[in-house]
Motif scaffolding. Sequence first.
Motif, PDB file in Angstrom:
ATOM      1  N   ARG A 184       0.837  -1.217   0.000  1.00  0.00           N
ATOM      2  CA  ARG A 184       0.000   0.000   0.000  1.00  0.00           C
ATOM      3  C   ARG A 184       0.865   1.258   0.000  1.00  0.00           C
ATOM      4  NH1 ARG A 184      -2.621  -3.023   3.907  1.00  0.00           N
ATOM      5  NH2 ARG A 184      -1.843  -1.684   5.598  1.00  0.00           N
ATOM      6  N   GLU A 211       1.579   4.090   6.232  1.00  0.00           N
ATOM      7  CA  GLU A 211       0.225   3.862   5.721  1.00  0.00           C
ATOM      8  C   GLU A 211      -0.226   5.145   5.020  1.00  0.00           C
ATOM      9  OE1 GLU A 211      -3.108   2.278   4.592  1.00  0.00           O
ATOM     10  OE2 GLU A 211      -1.821   1.043   5.872  1.00  0.00           O
ATOM     11  N   SER A 261      -2.937   6.706   4.539  1.00  0.00           N
ATOM     12  CA  SER A 261      -3.866   7.582   5.271  1.00  0.00           C
ATOM     13  C   SER A 261      -3.177   8.336   6.410  1.00  0.00           C
ATOM     14  CB  SER A 261      -5.034   6.772   5.828  1.00  0.00           C
ATOM     15  OG  SER A 261      -4.574   5.879   6.840  1.00  0.00           O
ATOM     16  N   GLN A 262      -1.957   7.951   6.764  1.00  0.00           N
ATOM     17  CA  GLN A 262      -1.233   8.576   7.867  1.00  0.00           C
ATOM     18  C   GLN A 262      -0.158   9.561   7.402  1.00  0.00           C
ATOM     19  OE1 GLN A 262      -2.151   7.968  11.162  1.00  0.00           O
ATOM     20  NE2 GLN A 262      -3.827   7.013  10.045  1.00  0.00           N
ATOM     21  N   ARG A 263      -0.003   9.730   6.112  1.00  0.00           N
ATOM     22  CA  ARG A 263       1.024  10.636   5.596  1.00  0.00           C
ATOM     23  C   ARG A 263       0.743  12.071   6.014  1.00  0.00           C
ATOM     24  NH1 ARG A 263       1.233   7.854  -0.269  1.00  0.00           N
ATOM     25  NH2 ARG A 263       2.363   5.991   0.394  1.00  0.00           N
TER      26      ARG A 263
END
Length: 187
Positions: free
Chosen positions: A29, A100, A102-104
């Motif tokens: 991912r 991940e 979504s955590q960038r």
Amino acid sequence: MRLSTPAGVPVRRFGAGDSVEELTRLLHRAYADHAAAGRVFFASYQSVRDTEYRLSRGECWVAVSGGELLGTVTVSAPHALPDGYPGPAPAGSFWQLAVEPSQRGAGLGHSLLALAESRSAALGSTRVVIDTSEQATDLVGWYRRRGYTPIGTWRWDVTNYDSTVLLKELTGARAADGRGGDAAAGG
């Protein structure tokens, strides 16, 4: 050893109860954008067996919150480099720094980078040599802003691009405690 990122995400060593399959899926991912851009990073397609092999070559650290794997990096002690590789040997290294998607932007990538540098110093490295696709100018820039200097290029047989090889000298307080810099592209 357990650590925590500035955002409060716990970071610890990958352990016997952790899932190599889940780690492999995170890598896929995290590197999917590069693969979609035509840069075939090994982490974008490696098998579970490949992940196991790469785990055996260093200390794997994972960021986990609420049982969800959010990031990872694998660090190695000073070691010999392949013949012709444009870095000084021996040197510490790290690979598969991944966050991940979504955590960038939350600082997790920077925290994992600081951890990798700190662990490299603790393992006896005075410098770190890494590489990434020269086409991934955002990543090359991210590392440069954190003190890495391009020193050459290299072509791995498992990718479809030339890599920019980057070097950072680990000195002073930054090497000892992993402080410094602000969060950016990598997270």
